[in-house]
Design an enzyme around this catalytic site. Structure first.
Site: not given
Ligand code: ASP
Length: 333
Positions: A193, A221-224, A244-245, A247
């Site tokens: 990301t 699904r939606v992340g952060d 990132t990470g 979410g």
């Molecule tokens: N933060 C992103 C999500 O959870 C994924 C990522 O950063 O790799 O969708």
């Protein structure tokens, strides 16, 4: 324009007009204006700070945009577009790994220097979700559009459907289908990301974040990353933060907003990122799985912060004529 002259410019008599021009109808009175636009020294050299190794390419594009007269928000959009268009990237744009039904769905957001925000989630077959997010911000009364509605809006603004499917992503998906196990893997790649925060030659701040989300996620699904306050937050008076990470863990902690609020209280961006990572760890302490989160921040003075939960997070910083990848410090040693 120096901060101080900006404050003088927005005097009591012009405060209402200025607030109306900026679309900030909630601003009332001189003190509130002062609070938003900040005091003290502002860095003016231009900064692009972004997640992972690939951030270097994004930073390059952002700095070029700035040199061509672009503002912080233009830098934030043009920078991450490079990564969205790189179909080799398995975590951003249409080259990204699909959800568990085999469809790549995209999330992105953007914030500018006058407090505006735009976001799209669960968007399919559109090459540049960050541009759609910017259009939501600039051309609609809304902040967020999702799914079919977001796609319909993108098409209405002249974008076209892009049926691109990455061979690498399709192959990986077919292999995944054999076991169909949903297990997010930390630091799976050194490009992931992309979250970017920018400062232009006026010292104004903006940011963007764009992703195809977690590989093999549940459909919908939606992340952060497209969530204002979690994956990105910008307050031009104070600073900007992104990350990132995994979410879900960032969503529970509102990391980007937290970092900006800590900086507002006077905390250095580095300390603010460290506190926010600790909060991620604490809020998510019920989780048995290991996960990764990496956070970045810049303040109005151009000071930088970067911190991760675990080893492996890298970020790219373009500042003072250099553009380099750095290894982030981390909490769990
Ligand atoms: N933060 C992103 C999500 O959870 C994924 C990522 O950063 O790799 O969708």
């Amino acid at each position: 324009m120096k901060n101080i002259s900006r404050r003088n410019f927005i005097t009591k008599s012009t405060a209402t007009a200025a607030a109306a021009t900026l679309g900030l109808s909630f601003i009332k009175g001189e003190n509130r204006i002062d609070a938003r636009f900040g005091k003290g020294k502002t860095f003016k050299g231009g900064i692009a700070l972004s997640t992972w190794d690939a951030g270097v390419e994004a930073n390059d594009a952002a700095m070029k945009t700035m040199k061509n007269g672009g503002k912080a928000v233009d830098m934030a959009e043009e920078g991450v577009k490079v990564i969205e268009a790189d179909f080799r990237n398995l975590s951003v744009g249409l080259g990204g790994l699909p959800d568990r039904e085999g469809n790549t769905t995209l999330d992105a957001c953007i914030m500018d220097s006058i407090g505006r925000a735009g976001s799209v989630c669960f968007l399919e077959k559109i090459k540049h979700p960050v541009t759609v997010a910017r259009m939501v911000m600039e051309r609609t009364p809304h902040v967020m559009l999702v799914g079919e509605g977001a796609q319909k809006f993108a098409l209405s603004q002249g974008m076209t459907l892009d049926e691109f499917k990455s061979e690498e992503a399709v192959k990986a998906y077919k292999e995944w289908l054999i076991k169909s196990e949903y297990k997010p893997i930390i630091n799976i790649e050194n490009h992931d990301t992309i979250g970017m925060v920018t400062m232009d030659t006026q010292g104004d701040l903006a940011g963007s974040c764009t992703t195809s989300g977690l590989a093999y996620k549940m459909r919908g699904r939606v992340g952060d990353s497209p969530i204002i306050g979690s994956g990105l937050y910008v307050d031009n008076a104070v600073g900007a933060a992104t990350g990132t990470g995994l979410g879900e863990t960032v969503l529970r902690s509102c990391s980007a907003f937290l970092i900006v609020e800590l900086m507002r209280q006077g905390m250095h961006p580095q300390k603010a990122c460290e506190e926010a990572v600790k909060r991620v760890r604490d809020i998510n302490s019920f989780m048995k799985e290991e996960f990764q989160v990496g956070l970045l921040a810049v303040n109005k003075k151009g000071e930088i912060g970067a911190y991760a939960l675990r080893e492996g997070f890298t970020y790219a910083l373009a500042k003072n004529g250099e553009n380099k990848v750095y290894k982030s410090d981390f909490l769990i040693k």
